[in-house]
Design an enzyme around this catalytic site. Structure first.
Site, PDB file in Angstrom:
ATOM      1  N   GLU A   1       0.829  -1.196   0.000  1.00 57.59           N
ATOM      2  CA  GLU A   1       0.000   0.000   0.000  1.00 57.59           C
ATOM      3  C   GLU A   1       0.865   1.249   0.000  1.00 57.59           C
ATOM      4  OE1 GLU A   1      -3.964  -1.477   2.481  1.00 57.59           O
ATOM      5  OE2 GLU A   1      -2.616   0.023   3.333  1.00 57.59           O
ATOM      6  N   CYS A   2       0.619   2.145  -0.935  1.00 61.13           N
ATOM      7  CA  CYS A   2       1.210   3.478  -0.974  1.00 61.13           C
ATOM      8  C   CYS A   2       2.738   3.424  -0.909  1.00 61.13           C
ATOM      9  CB  CYS A   2       0.623   4.352   0.133  1.00 61.13           C
ATOM     10  SG  CYS A   2       0.770   6.131  -0.188  1.00 61.13           S
ATOM     11  N   ALA A   3       3.325   3.551   0.275  1.00 59.30           N
ATOM     12  CA  ALA A   3       4.780   3.470   0.387  1.00 59.30           C
ATOM     13  C   ALA A   3       5.286   2.144  -0.152  1.00 59.30           C
ATOM     14  CB  ALA A   3       5.209   3.644   1.836  1.00 59.30           C
TER      15      ALA A   3
END
Length: 455
Positions: A329-331
């Protein structure tokens, strides 16, 4: 009790974190909670209380789970402090859904309104009166004045609020010594500041102790009526989905300073699904944990550590070659890309990531449009985006996911699309709370490589 404010920047985190630390110093077991999808404030709450900071978000988990999740987190505690989000009535879109007021109503909890008193005196009472009467279902039990300039300033504010019939539970003077450093997505996470963060929390506790009526605040919290219903149980949540995955599968979860964003319930669900959870630090560890059968790479600030992440070539190589399931997720998405701000990353996702000037922020009502590790076409996901980066597809990529990943995204929502995926991968900007979708944890563990075939 719920710590709320008329708007962001009024001092909710100062008061909530300081109150948690002050109550703990008095020998109370304090349960810390945060309204909304925020990952950073719960880190400070955890330092203040010695317990995991937990989020309460009706959008991400469903409003029916807010009370059970609250009861799960607060089990065995003497008092629970819930920090709000944004302004008291600010929710999703044009409604107050998922707002602080919404959560306060679900918990039937009294609200302490933190008001920035700077540059006003008698007008404070008008502001508080409006918030106290706007929704009769929300009980404002008192006010903490923040950024009070002098004794005379405090007297004027208290007199006006007494006329309005609202109790003043504290008055905090301006104090730059308790400020917390910020950057492009808010406060610097506590896990990155270590000893400095502990000192900040200690100062906040001392500030609230000398500035607030702790006995009155405890009495207010104890005025909340009993809650009914059963506490959330990760084992029950997993049992409602399907059978467990391979016994004692090892799920490696990224941690360390670059990957500080994660919900406590995710680890609890993974363990309930039969996994052993092992944390690894992509900044320091040169190998995945022994017998790793699946990998979770959550949110954080890899853009602040791009050079260090890139320099850890042994681990990048292992992640790139890993042939088990990966949820990112994201990072985590940025780390799996080929590059981040010109620094070489893992290359598992055929994208190039870079910082941008644009903040992408908001809840997403997403539908899965393709099969991936965590999704089946047509499934709906309630998620959240929060980043200042962009990922551009690198169509020259030659890694094994390139052909599939440059096609249809994993998720679509009104005005947007996102995600890279295949049967062993879901990588997206979309943050999900697995308590609202325990199937995510079960699918990950069930897809993991069995420990019996690992060395």
């Amino acid at each position: 009790m719920v710590i709320a404010a008329p708007s962001s920047g009024s001092g909710k985190t100062t008061v909530a974190t300081g109150l948690m630390a002050a109550l703990r110093a008095r020998g109370l077991a304090v349960s810390p909670h945060k309204v909304g999808p925020d990952y950073i404030d719960p880190g400070y709450h955890a330092l203040a209380t010695g317990r995991p900071g937990r989020n309460l978000d009706p959008w991400l988990t469903g409003e029916e789970r807010v009370v059970p999740l609250f009861a799960h987190g607060a089990a065995g505690c003497d008092i629970a402090v819930v920090e709000g989000v944004m302004g008291l009535f600010d929710g999703k879109g044009e409604t107050d859904f998922a707002s602080t007021a919404h959560v306060a109503r679900l918990l039937d909890a009294p609200v302490v309104l933190v008001v920035d008193a700077a540059r006003q005196s008698r007008s404070v009472a008008a502001v508080v009166h409006g918030f106290a009467t706007f929704d009769p279902r929300v009980r404002v039990g008192g006010v903490v004045l923040n950024r009070v300039g002098s004794d005379r300033h405090e007297e004027l504010c208290r007199a006006a609020l007494a006329e309005a019939g609202v109790r003043v539970l504290g008055a905090i003077r301006r104090d730059d010594a308790v400020s917390t450093p910020s950057r492009h997505l808010g406060l610097v996470p506590a896990a990155e500041r270590t000893a400095e963060a502990v000192a900040t929390v200690d100062r906040l506790g001392a500030l609230v102790t000398r500035s607030c009526d702790l006995e009155a605040l405890v009495r207010l919290a104890r005025s909340a009526p009993p809650l009914t219903g059963t506490a959330w149980d990760p084992a029950v949540a997993i049992g409602e989905v399907t059978a467990r995955g391979p016994e004692r599968a090892v799920v490696a979860v990224a941690g360390g300073a670059a990957f500080t964003f994660g919900y406590a319930e995710h680890v609890e669900l993974l363990r309930a699904a039969g996994a052993e959870v092992a944390v690894f630090d992509p900044l320091r560890d040169e190998a995945l944990p022994a017998r790793t059968g699946a990998v979770v790479i959550g949110g954080g600030f890899p853009e602040m550590y791009a050079a260090e992440l890139s320099a850890n070539e042994p681990l990048r190589g292992q992640v790139a070659a890993f042939d088990g399931p990966i949820a990112a997720e994201c990072a985590g998405l940025l780390y799996l890309c080929r590059e981040l701000d010109g620094q070489r990353m893992c290359g598992r996702v055929p994208g190039v990531a870079r910082m941008s000037d644009r903040l992408t922020l908001g809840y997403r009502d997403a539908v899965a449009v393709r099969r991936s590790l965590l999704t089946e076409p047509g499934e709906r996901f309630s998620g959240h985006e929060f980043h200042r980066t962009v990922v551009e597809i690198d169509r020259t990529a030659v890694d094994r996911t390139a052909v599939e990943a440059v096609g249809e995204p994993v998720f679509r929502w009104a005005g947007g699309a996102d995600g890279f995926g295949d049967p062993l991968l879901t990588a997206s900007y979309l943050h999900l709370h697995w308590a609202g979708r325990p199937a995510s944890a079960q699918r990950l563990v069930s897809s993991s490589r069995s420990p019996s075939v690992l060395r």
